[in-house]
Every structure is written in structure tokens, then in C-alpha cells.
Scaffold this motif. Structure first.
Motif, PDB file in Angstrom:
ATOM      1  N   CYS A   1       9.763   2.455  51.033  1.00  0.00           N
ATOM      2  CA  CYS A   1      10.121   2.888  52.393  1.00  0.00           C
ATOM      3  C   CYS A   1      11.616   3.174  52.559  1.00  0.00           C
ATOM      4  O   CYS A   1      12.059   3.517  53.638  1.00  0.00           O
ATOM      5  N   GLN A   2      12.407   3.013  51.501  1.00  0.00           N
ATOM      6  CA  GLN A   2      13.848   3.268  51.475  1.00  0.00           C
ATOM      7  C   GLN A   2      14.646   2.356  52.415  1.00  0.00           C
ATOM      8  O   GLN A   2      15.762   2.674  52.806  1.00  0.00           O
ATOM      9  N   SER A   3      14.089   1.217  52.777  1.00  0.00           N
ATOM     10  CA  SER A   3      14.789   0.260  53.627  1.00  0.00           C
ATOM     11  C   SER A   3      15.893  -0.435  52.845  1.00  0.00           C
ATOM     12  O   SER A   3      15.806  -0.606  51.628  1.00  0.00           O
ATOM     13  N   LEU A   4      16.936  -0.858  53.551  1.00  0.00           N
ATOM     14  CA  LEU A   4      18.023  -1.616  52.948  1.00  0.00           C
ATOM     15  C   LEU A   4      17.809  -3.119  53.106  1.00  0.00           C
ATOM     16  O   LEU A   4      18.602  -3.910  52.602  1.00  0.00           O
ATOM     17  N   LYS A   5      16.743  -3.521  53.782  1.00  0.00           N
ATOM     18  CA  LYS A   5      16.479  -4.941  54.042  1.00  0.00           C
ATOM     19  C   LYS A   5      15.716  -5.545  52.862  1.00  0.00           C
ATOM     20  O   LYS A   5      14.526  -5.799  52.912  1.00  0.00           O
ATOM     21  N   ILE A   6      16.451  -5.791  51.774  1.00  0.00           N
ATOM     22  CA  ILE A   6      15.880  -6.249  50.513  1.00  0.00           C
ATOM     23  C   ILE A   6      16.344  -7.678  50.240  1.00  0.00           C
ATOM     24  O   ILE A   6      17.508  -8.011  50.458  1.00  0.00           O
ATOM     25  N   MET A   7      15.431  -8.509  49.759  1.00  0.00           N
ATOM     26  CA  MET A   7      15.764  -9.875  49.376  1.00  0.00           C
ATOM     27  C   MET A   7      15.240 -10.142  47.970  1.00  0.00           C
ATOM     28  O   MET A   7      14.210  -9.590  47.572  1.00  0.00           O
ATOM     29  N   ARG A   8      15.933 -10.997  47.227  1.00  0.00           N
ATOM     30  CA  ARG A   8      15.436 -11.397  45.921  1.00  0.00           C
ATOM     31  C   ARG A   8      14.168 -12.223  46.126  1.00  0.00           C
ATOM     32  O   ARG A   8      14.059 -12.966  47.093  1.00  0.00           O
ATOM     33  N   HIS A   9      13.214 -12.095  45.215  1.00  0.00           N
ATOM     34  CA  HIS A   9      11.897 -12.725  45.397  1.00  0.00           C
ATOM     35  C   HIS A   9      11.370 -13.257  44.069  1.00  0.00           C
ATOM     36  O   HIS A   9      10.262 -12.932  43.648  1.00  0.00           O
ATOM     37  N   GLY A  10      12.180 -14.037  43.361  1.00  0.00           N
ATOM     38  CA  GLY A  10      11.742 -14.633  42.105  1.00  0.00           C
ATOM     39  C   GLY A  10      11.866 -13.701  40.917  1.00  0.00           C
ATOM     40  O   GLY A  10      12.591 -12.710  40.962  1.00  0.00           O
ATOM     41  N   PHE A  11      11.121 -14.039  39.859  1.00  0.00           N
ATOM     42  CA  PHE A  11      11.180 -13.268  38.628  1.00  0.00           C
ATOM     43  C   PHE A  11       9.788 -12.884  38.169  1.00  0.00           C
ATOM     44  O   PHE A  11       8.813 -13.558  38.475  1.00  0.00           O
ATOM     45  N   SER A  12       9.715 -11.816  37.427  1.00  0.00           N
ATOM     46  CA  SER A  12       8.499 -11.378  36.766  1.00  0.00           C
ATOM     47  C   SER A  12       8.776 -11.424  35.277  1.00  0.00           C
ATOM     48  O   SER A  12       9.821 -10.949  34.825  1.00  0.00           O
ATOM     49  N   VAL A  13       7.867 -12.013  34.500  1.00  0.00           N
ATOM     50  CA  VAL A  13       8.059 -12.109  33.053  1.00  0.00           C
ATOM     51  C   VAL A  13       7.032 -11.216  32.372  1.00  0.00           C
ATOM     52  O   VAL A  13       5.831 -11.354  32.584  1.00  0.00           O
ATOM     53  N   ARG A  14       7.515 -10.290  31.577  1.00  0.00           N
ATOM     54  CA  ARG A  14       6.632  -9.378  30.850  1.00  0.00           C
ATOM     55  C   ARG A  14       6.091 -10.039  29.604  1.00  0.00           C
ATOM     56  O   ARG A  14       6.579 -11.082  29.174  1.00  0.00           O
ATOM     57  N   LYS A  15       5.072  -9.442  29.002  1.00  0.00           N
ATOM     58  CA  LYS A  15       4.475  -9.985  27.776  1.00  0.00           C
ATOM     59  C   LYS A  15       5.505 -10.109  26.658  1.00  0.00           C
ATOM     60  O   LYS A  15       5.413 -10.988  25.819  1.00  0.00           O
ATOM     61  N   SER A  16       6.485  -9.220  26.652  1.00  0.00           N
ATOM     62  CA  SER A  16       7.522  -9.250  25.616  1.00  0.00           C
ATOM     63  C   SER A  16       8.512 -10.389  25.835  1.00  0.00           C
ATOM     64  O   SER A  16       9.355 -10.634  24.984  1.00  0.00           O
ATOM     65  N   GLY A  17       8.406 -11.083  26.974  1.00  0.00           N
ATOM     66  CA  GLY A  17       9.321 -12.170  27.291  1.00  0.00           C
ATOM     67  C   GLY A  17      10.487 -11.722  28.144  1.00  0.00           C
ATOM     68  O   GLY A  17      11.315 -12.539  28.544  1.00  0.00           O
ATOM     69  N   GLU A  18      10.561 -10.429  28.417  1.00  0.00           N
ATOM     70  CA  GLU A  18      11.638  -9.901  29.247  1.00  0.00           C
ATOM     71  C   GLU A  18      11.480 -10.414  30.673  1.00  0.00           C
ATOM     72  O   GLU A  18      10.412 -10.344  31.262  1.00  0.00           O
ATOM     73  N   LYS A  19      12.562 -10.953  31.229  1.00  0.00           N
ATOM     74  CA  LYS A  19      12.551 -11.524  32.568  1.00  0.00           C
ATOM     75  C   LYS A  19      13.201 -10.522  33.526  1.00  0.00           C
ATOM     76  O   LYS A  19      14.345 -10.125  33.337  1.00  0.00           O
ATOM     77  N   LEU A  20      12.451 -10.109  34.550  1.00  0.00           N
ATOM     78  CA  LEU A  20      12.944  -9.124  35.508  1.00  0.00           C
ATOM     79  C   LEU A  20      13.047  -9.734  36.895  1.00  0.00           C
ATOM     80  O   LEU A  20      12.136 -10.432  37.340  1.00  0.00           O
ATOM     81  N   GLN A  21      14.137  -9.447  37.580  1.00  0.00           N
ATOM     82  CA  GLN A  21      14.295  -9.904  38.961  1.00  0.00           C
ATOM     83  C   GLN A  21      13.322  -9.151  39.855  1.00  0.00           C
ATOM     84  O   GLN A  21      13.219  -7.936  39.773  1.00  0.00           O
ATOM     85  N   ARG A  22      12.583  -9.873  40.695  1.00  0.00           N
ATOM     86  CA  ARG A  22      11.699  -9.241  41.670  1.00  0.00           C
ATOM     87  C   ARG A  22      12.420  -9.191  43.008  1.00  0.00           C
ATOM     88  O   ARG A  22      13.202 -10.065  43.341  1.00  0.00           O
TER      89      ARG A  22
END
Length: 57
Positions: free
Chosen positions: A21-42
Motif C-alpha cells: 500500500c506504499q504506507s510509511l507506517k512500518i514497524m519491525r515484526h520479528g524475523f523470518s528464517v529461510r531453509k538456508s539459515g538466512e535470517k531476514l527482518q520482517r
């Protein structure tokens, strides 16, 4: 002399917008871990109530 271990520069989040929606009202919401072990900020959008990572943004 710069330290090669700490050579990563912080990401500029001032222009981070929701990919849905192109909103600027964004907050960090934990992490997502991929099968490769890569940790991504949600992130969570307060406007459209959707979550996303920068990899799929």
C-alpha cells in the motif's frame, strides 16, 4: 583505517514503504528464517496489516 569486519553500513530506513500500500507506517515484526539459515527482518504495515521482508518487497 577502516575495520573490514564492521564495514557494513546501516541501511537507510527513512524511505522504507509497504510494498502493498506504499504506507510509511512500518514497524519491525520479528524475523523470518529461510531453509538456508538466512535470517531476514520482517516488517509489519500498520495501514494494511500485512507483513513483508525486504527480500520480497
Amino acid at each position: 583505517m577502516s575495520n573490514p569486519i564492521n564495514s557494513k553500513t546501516p541501511m537507510d530506513k527513512s524511505n522504507l514503504t509497504c510494498p502493498y500500500c506504499q504506507s510509511l507506517k512500518i514497524m519491525r515484526h520479528g524475523f523470518s528464517v529461510r531453509k538456508s539459515g538466512e535470517k531476514l527482518q520482517r516488517y509489519w504495515c500498520n495501514e494494511c496489516d500485512r507483513t513483508f521482508t525486504l527480500k520480497n518487497a
